[in-house]
Design a protein around this motif. Structure first.
Motif, PDB file in Angstrom:
ATOM      1  N   THR A  97       0.837  -1.204   0.000  1.00 22.18           N
ATOM      2  CA  THR A  97       0.000   0.000   0.000  1.00 22.18           C
ATOM      3  C   THR A  97       0.876   1.260   0.000  1.00 22.18           C
ATOM      4  N   VAL A  98       1.895   1.252   0.846  1.00 23.81           N
ATOM      5  CA  VAL A  98       2.823   2.387   0.891  1.00 23.81           C
ATOM      6  C   VAL A  98       3.486   2.578  -0.473  1.00 23.81           C
ATOM      7  N   GLY A  99       3.927   1.486  -1.079  1.00 23.78           N
ATOM      8  CA  GLY A  99       4.578   1.564  -2.387  1.00 23.78           C
ATOM      9  C   GLY A  99       3.659   2.089  -3.466  1.00 23.78           C
ATOM     10  N   ALA A 100       2.409   1.649  -3.437  1.00 21.53           N
ATOM     11  CA  ALA A 100       1.454   2.120  -4.442  1.00 21.53           C
ATOM     12  C   ALA A 100       1.211   3.619  -4.317  1.00 21.53           C
ATOM     13  N   ILE A 101       1.041   4.092  -3.105  1.00 22.04           N
ATOM     14  CA  ILE A 101       0.786   5.523  -2.904  1.00 22.04           C
ATOM     15  C   ILE A 101       2.040   6.345  -3.206  1.00 22.04           C
ATOM     16  N   MET A 102       3.214   5.842  -2.790  1.00 24.71           N
ATOM     17  CA  MET A 102       4.449   6.577  -3.064  1.00 24.71           C
ATOM     18  C   MET A 102       4.750   6.627  -4.563  1.00 24.71           C
ATOM     19  N   THR A 103       4.246   5.657  -5.305  1.00 21.04           N
ATOM     20  CA  THR A 103       4.406   5.704  -6.761  1.00 21.04           C
ATOM     21  C   THR A 103       3.787   6.985  -7.307  1.00 21.04           C
ATOM     22  N   GLY A 104       2.605   7.306  -6.823  1.00 25.59           N
ATOM     23  CA  GLY A 104       1.953   8.540  -7.261  1.00 25.59           C
ATOM     24  C   GLY A 104       2.696   9.782  -6.819  1.00 25.59           C
ATOM     25  N   LEU A 105       3.277   9.743  -5.638  1.00 25.97           N
ATOM     26  CA  LEU A 105       4.003  10.905  -5.122  1.00 25.97           C
ATOM     27  C   LEU A 105       5.332  11.130  -5.832  1.00 25.97           C
TER      28      LEU A 105
END
Length: 173
Positions: A87-95
């Motif tokens: 989940t962290v990786g998916a959101i950080m992808t957008g950031l």
């Protein structure tokens, strides 16, 4: 990201417990792989380092602090590393997505990457993934329960699953 996370996780162990561990190094490496996976092909090397720091910190915190606070059973830290880390990786992808790395990064009219739009898309993807995972797991659990059951009897559990279910000793005394 994996190299950084495999350094950061044991450093948190060292800071909080006085010594790093090989298990922490390995857990950090797995967390680094999990967290960078959604971002592969979307972030630059600097973004990978940031993701590695997050991968060595957030799953570590979930596994060593939150798990004990909430008291849930997760012997292999699967939830803390894979669910939270993914989940962290998916959101950080957008950031951290970078248009010089991937031309599919949404852009604003002034030519700057539109990170907000990508974060929204990433959060939608996380939501779909969670729903599919929960529904799929529930279906698999109901089928397994109907066919063979989800738990061994108390007697089998106390005497040991290795000898009772597999006919061999898992640990030699």
């Amino acid at each position: 990201a994996t190299a950084v996370a495999s350094f950061v996780w044991p450093m948190w162990e060292w800071i909080t417990g006085g010594k790093p561990s090989v298990l922490g190094f390995c857990s950090g490496a797995v967390a680094g792989l999990v967290v960078i996976t959604p971002a592969c092909g979307w972030v630059n090397p600097g973004g990978s380092v940031i993701i590695g720091i997050a991968a060595g910190t957030i799953p570590w915190f979930m596994c060593y602090k939150v798990k004990s606070w909430l008291g849930y059973d997760d012997a292999l830290d699967t939830f803390g590393v894979h669910a939270i880390g993914g989940t962290v990786g998916a959101i950080m992808t957008g950031l951290l997505c970078d248009a010089t790395v991937n031309s599919l990064v949404p852009m604003q009219t002034n030519g700057v990457a539109n990170h907000a739009a990508q974060v929204v898309e990433q959060i939608k993807a996380v939501g779909v993934t969670l729903v599919l995972s929960v529904v799929g797991t529930a279906i698999a659990a109901f089928i397994t329960k109907a066919l063979v059951g989800l738990r061994p009897t108390e007697e089998v559990e106390i005497s040991g699953l290795d000898i009772n279910e597999h006919g061999e000793e898992g640990y030699h005394g």
